[in-house]
Write an enzyme that holds these catalytic residues in place. Sequence first.
Site, PDB file in Angstrom:
ATOM      1  N   LYS A   1      24.788  23.780  36.167  1.00 32.21           N
ATOM      2  CA  LYS A   1      26.054  24.069  36.843  1.00 32.21           C
ATOM      3  C   LYS A   1      25.907  25.400  37.581  1.00 32.21           C
ATOM      4  CE  LYS A   1      30.947  23.538  35.667  1.00 32.21           C
ATOM      5  NZ  LYS A   1      31.899  23.526  34.543  1.00 32.21           N
TER       6      LYS A   1
HETATM    7  O1  G3P Z   1      35.310  23.472  33.654  1.00 35.75           O
HETATM    8  C1  G3P Z   1      35.967  23.786  34.818  1.00 35.75           C
HETATM    9  C2  G3P Z   1      37.457  23.481  34.816  1.00 35.75           C
HETATM   10  O2  G3P Z   1      37.677  22.167  34.381  1.00 35.75           O
HETATM   11  C3  G3P Z   1      38.320  24.499  34.154  1.00 35.75           C
HETATM   12  O3  G3P Z   1      39.665  24.108  34.009  1.00 35.75           O
HETATM   13  O4  G3P Z   1      41.934  24.444  33.106  1.00 35.75           O
HETATM   14  O5  G3P Z   1      40.287  26.349  33.083  1.00 35.75           O
HETATM   15  O6  G3P Z   1      41.309  25.580  35.219  1.00 35.75           O
HETATM   16  P1  G3P Z   1      40.858  25.188  33.835  1.00 35.75           P
END
Ligand code: G3P
Length: 217
Positions: free
Chosen positions: A83
Amino acid sequence: MKFFVDTANIDDIKELNDYGLLDGVTTNPSLIAKSGRDFKEVIAEICKVVAGPVSAEVAAMDFDGMVAEGEHLAKIADNVVIKLPLTLDGLKACRHFTAKGIKTNVTLCFAANQALLAAKAGATYISPFVGRLDDLNIDGMELIHEIRTIFDNYGFKTEILAASIRSANHVKEAAIAGADVATIPPGVIKGLADHALTDKGLDQFAKDWAATGQSIL
Ligand code: G3P
């Protein structure tokens, strides 16, 4: 649409995998911190549980650092996906890993032009962050629609991995928009099975069945 779970919590991963609901896993530095586990150890453990792709994110910000870290992480297991951040160095590293046959997930995508660059760099996955755009009163799902149109216009094979998914409605809208994958928190995945009318119907069936006095076995 494939389901990845967005977590580094091994118990949640095992539970969802046992239900047959998991096509893969994504992690990020914040999720690793939340797990309280050693990064490489937990990635190795996840890769033993889940056969599908497992995203592990580099911490370096520069091309050489990303390549060194990514090559190290790729050795953990065959299903590790590197990633990388959507920066110029991240895109250069993406091209490097793609040329070596190592899968990549380009993350922190907030604009269609960024997704176009990732596709041109040969990314396996592009991760547009729906929820974080919604947080700013920008329609995150519109970004998924835009990327779908652009990728279809040119036949890009990069898979759209809808990320920052926060609700069942996000999951449904991502599927309607044609996302190839959604990465979803464990609680949201489990919640997809819930419906008040399912619960009500089951209660009624249970009462009516008991009244028959019968047993199946
Ligand atoms: O892993 C990346 C993403 O899915 C993070 O989500 O909820 O932290 O914006 P969030």
